[in-house]
Scaffold this motif. Structure first.
Motif, PDB file in Angstrom:
ATOM      1  N   LEU A  26       0.840  -1.210   0.000  1.00  0.00           N
ATOM      2  CA  LEU A  26       0.000   0.000   0.000  1.00  0.00           C
ATOM      3  C   LEU A  26       0.871   1.255   0.000  1.00  0.00           C
ATOM      4  O   LEU A  26       0.547   2.242  -0.676  1.00  0.00           O
ATOM      5  CB  LEU A  26      -0.938   0.017   1.201  1.00  0.00           C
ATOM      6  CG  LEU A  26      -1.954   1.161   1.108  1.00  0.00           C
ATOM      7  CD1 LEU A  26      -3.173   0.740   0.296  1.00  0.00           C
ATOM      8  CD2 LEU A  26      -2.387   1.661   2.470  1.00  0.00           C
ATOM      9  N   ILE A  27       1.980   1.236   0.733  1.00  0.00           N
ATOM     10  CA  ILE A  27       2.884   2.396   0.748  1.00  0.00           C
ATOM     11  C   ILE A  27       3.471   2.625  -0.645  1.00  0.00           C
ATOM     12  O   ILE A  27       3.617   3.768  -1.091  1.00  0.00           O
ATOM     13  CB  ILE A  27       3.977   2.202   1.819  1.00  0.00           C
ATOM     14  CG1 ILE A  27       3.352   2.361   3.214  1.00  0.00           C
ATOM     15  CG2 ILE A  27       5.120   3.203   1.637  1.00  0.00           C
ATOM     16  CD1 ILE A  27       4.247   1.933   4.360  1.00  0.00           C
ATOM     17  N   ILE A  28       3.771   1.547  -1.356  1.00  0.00           N
ATOM     18  CA  ILE A  28       4.232   1.677  -2.742  1.00  0.00           C
ATOM     19  C   ILE A  28       3.161   2.359  -3.587  1.00  0.00           C
ATOM     20  O   ILE A  28       3.448   3.236  -4.410  1.00  0.00           O
ATOM     21  CB  ILE A  28       4.598   0.292  -3.325  1.00  0.00           C
ATOM     22  CG1 ILE A  28       5.925  -0.160  -2.761  1.00  0.00           C
ATOM     23  CG2 ILE A  28       4.655   0.336  -4.850  1.00  0.00           C
ATOM     24  CD1 ILE A  28       6.333  -1.559  -3.169  1.00  0.00           C
ATOM     25  N   THR A  29       1.893   1.977  -3.374  1.00  0.00           N
ATOM     26  CA  THR A  29       0.799   2.617  -4.101  1.00  0.00           C
ATOM     27  C   THR A  29       0.750   4.106  -3.805  1.00  0.00           C
ATOM     28  O   THR A  29       0.597   4.931  -4.718  1.00  0.00           O
ATOM     29  CB  THR A  29      -0.555   1.968  -3.737  1.00  0.00           C
ATOM     30  OG1 THR A  29      -0.541   0.596  -4.128  1.00  0.00           O
ATOM     31  CG2 THR A  29      -1.712   2.662  -4.443  1.00  0.00           C
ATOM     32  N   VAL A  30       0.871   4.479  -2.531  1.00  0.00           N
ATOM     33  CA  VAL A  30       0.820   5.892  -2.155  1.00  0.00           C
ATOM     34  C   VAL A  30       1.972   6.660  -2.795  1.00  0.00           C
ATOM     35  O   VAL A  30       1.792   7.753  -3.332  1.00  0.00           O
ATOM     36  CB  VAL A  30       0.833   6.056  -0.614  1.00  0.00           C
ATOM     37  CG1 VAL A  30       0.963   7.525  -0.233  1.00  0.00           C
ATOM     38  CG2 VAL A  30      -0.438   5.474  -0.011  1.00  0.00           C
ATOM     39  N   TYR A  31       3.171   6.076  -2.752  1.00  0.00           N
ATOM     40  CA  TYR A  31       4.315   6.746  -3.393  1.00  0.00           C
ATOM     41  C   TYR A  31       4.082   6.901  -4.888  1.00  0.00           C
ATOM     42  O   TYR A  31       4.280   7.972  -5.457  1.00  0.00           O
ATOM     43  CB  TYR A  31       5.612   5.961  -3.130  1.00  0.00           C
ATOM     44  CG  TYR A  31       6.417   6.526  -1.989  1.00  0.00           C
ATOM     45  CD1 TYR A  31       7.347   7.534  -2.192  1.00  0.00           C
ATOM     46  CD2 TYR A  31       6.235   6.057  -0.686  1.00  0.00           C
ATOM     47  CE1 TYR A  31       8.080   8.061  -1.138  1.00  0.00           C
ATOM     48  CE2 TYR A  31       6.969   6.573   0.373  1.00  0.00           C
ATOM     49  CZ  TYR A  31       7.886   7.583   0.141  1.00  0.00           C
ATOM     50  OH  TYR A  31       8.599   8.114   1.175  1.00  0.00           O
ATOM     51  N   GLY A  32       3.684   5.813  -5.542  1.00  0.00           N
ATOM     52  CA  GLY A  32       3.511   5.864  -6.990  1.00  0.00           C
ATOM     53  C   GLY A  32       2.389   6.773  -7.436  1.00  0.00           C
ATOM     54  O   GLY A  32       2.527   7.523  -8.407  1.00  0.00           O
ATOM     55  N   ASP A  33       1.274   6.747  -6.694  1.00  0.00           N
ATOM     56  CA  ASP A  33       0.100   7.514  -7.116  1.00  0.00           C
ATOM     57  C   ASP A  33       0.156   8.965  -6.668  1.00  0.00           C
ATOM     58  O   ASP A  33      -0.218   9.867  -7.418  1.00  0.00           O
ATOM     59  CB  ASP A  33      -1.170   6.863  -6.553  1.00  0.00           C
ATOM     60  CG  ASP A  33      -2.429   7.571  -7.057  1.00  0.00           C
ATOM     61  OD1 ASP A  33      -2.632   7.591  -8.280  1.00  0.00           O
ATOM     62  OD2 ASP A  33      -3.174   8.116  -6.224  1.00  0.00           O
TER      63      ASP A  33
END
Length: 308
Positions: A26-33
């Motif tokens: 989920l943290i990867i999603t937040v960084y990417g998005d």
């Protein structure tokens, strides 16, 4: 009828009930998005506050960020007593590869050519490793030791093989377009090689999960800024998980009623409806060492064929 707020609460509940909670993902999603378009660096404390309502507490954030740093996705920097984390060089490249699939627009018509990679001359252990990397890039398994891709060109395949130290042992070919471009036997081969039935099931689950939110937004679009951020994050998180298994085949090779098209349209529609309110939430709650995060760069507004 559920309100949009109720739908967001249901999505959060669904995420929290999964075991184990994939906090790092989920943290990867937040960084990417959200963070990458704004320079890519953020104070760890503001990241924790951002994801806490989704069910990821500060301890879990710290553990996950530490792991992502060890895996070279992120890099840390201390300023006084505060820790700031940004995308590393390798991390940024991985983000760009992964997330360009998520926000893609319409694909150009297919040329009818195929790139073939023969791994028959590789030693078994190396062959398996190279095959997994090529499958991640969207190649399908046509026959033992033979992988195929309809849109990735020969030079891209060679670059991937060079990264794996297999360029000298693999054989790369490019076919010539033939008529018809997508015959019945070829469509059947594609369905098997990429396991489109399993992919369709994953897309169907995504549609079932997010259609109630789209329906609610159409009936009363009063979702608050924080809920818009939460909904947008979970939307991209769930869509990204399916997308990374999707080889992005040309329309000509896909079934007529393909769930992936409906999922892309639903994701695009929800994103366009709520992204501005989510951005306002990010404006107020994310910090760098210099202060608030900068505004998103121009590439951000090209997502999903153009944000209004």
């Amino acid at each position: 009828m559920s309100s949009a707020t109720d739908c967001v609460a249901t999505l959060v509940d669904h995420f929290q009930k999964r075991r184990p909670i994939r906090a790092g993902s989920l943290i990867i999603t937040v960084y990417g998005d959200a963070i990458a378009p704004r320079g890519g660096m953020v104070w760890l404390g503001s990241l924790s506050k951002l994801v806490d309502p989704i069910g990821i507490n500060e301890r879990l954030v710290r553990t996950s960020v530490y792991r992502l740093t060890r895996e070279t996705w992120l890099q840390g920097e201390k300023v006084g007593r505060r820790s700031y984390y940004s995308l590393s060089g390798p991390g940024r490249r991985r983000f760009e590869q992964a997330f360009k699939r998520v926000y893609h627009g319409t694909q150009p018509p297919w040329s009818g050519q195929w790139t073939l990679v023969l791994l028959t001359q590789l030693e078994a252990t190396h062959r398996q490793k190279v095959r997994e990397e090529l499958e991640w890039l969207g190649f399908g398994h046509f026959a033992p030791g033979v992988l195929a891709h309809p849109t990735l060109d020969r030079s891209e395949a060679i670059a991937a093989l060079q990264e794996q130290g297999a360029a000298e042992e693999a054989i790369v070919m490019q076919t010539k377009a033939m008529e018809p471009l997508a015959s019945k036997p070829l469509r059947l081969q594609v369905r098997e090689s990429w396991n489109l039935d399993a992919l369709a099931d994953n897309y169907q689950r995504f549609l079932t999960q997010f259609r109630p939110l789209w329906k609610a937004l159409n009936e009363e679009n009063h979702l608050g800024e924080e809920d818009c951020f939460i909904a947008r994050t979970l939307l991209i998180h769930e869509y990204r998980k399916v997308q990374l298994r999707d080889p992005q085949l040309p329309d000509e090779l896909l079934p007529t009623a393909w769930e992936g098209r409906n999922a892309h349209q639903l994701c695009r529609n929800i994103y366009r409806t709520i992204y501005q309110r989510a951005e306002r939430w990010l404006d107020r709650h994310l910090e760098t060492a210099e202060g608030p995060l900068p505004a998103p760069g121009p590439n951000f507004y090209q997502r999903f064929g153009g944000l209004e």
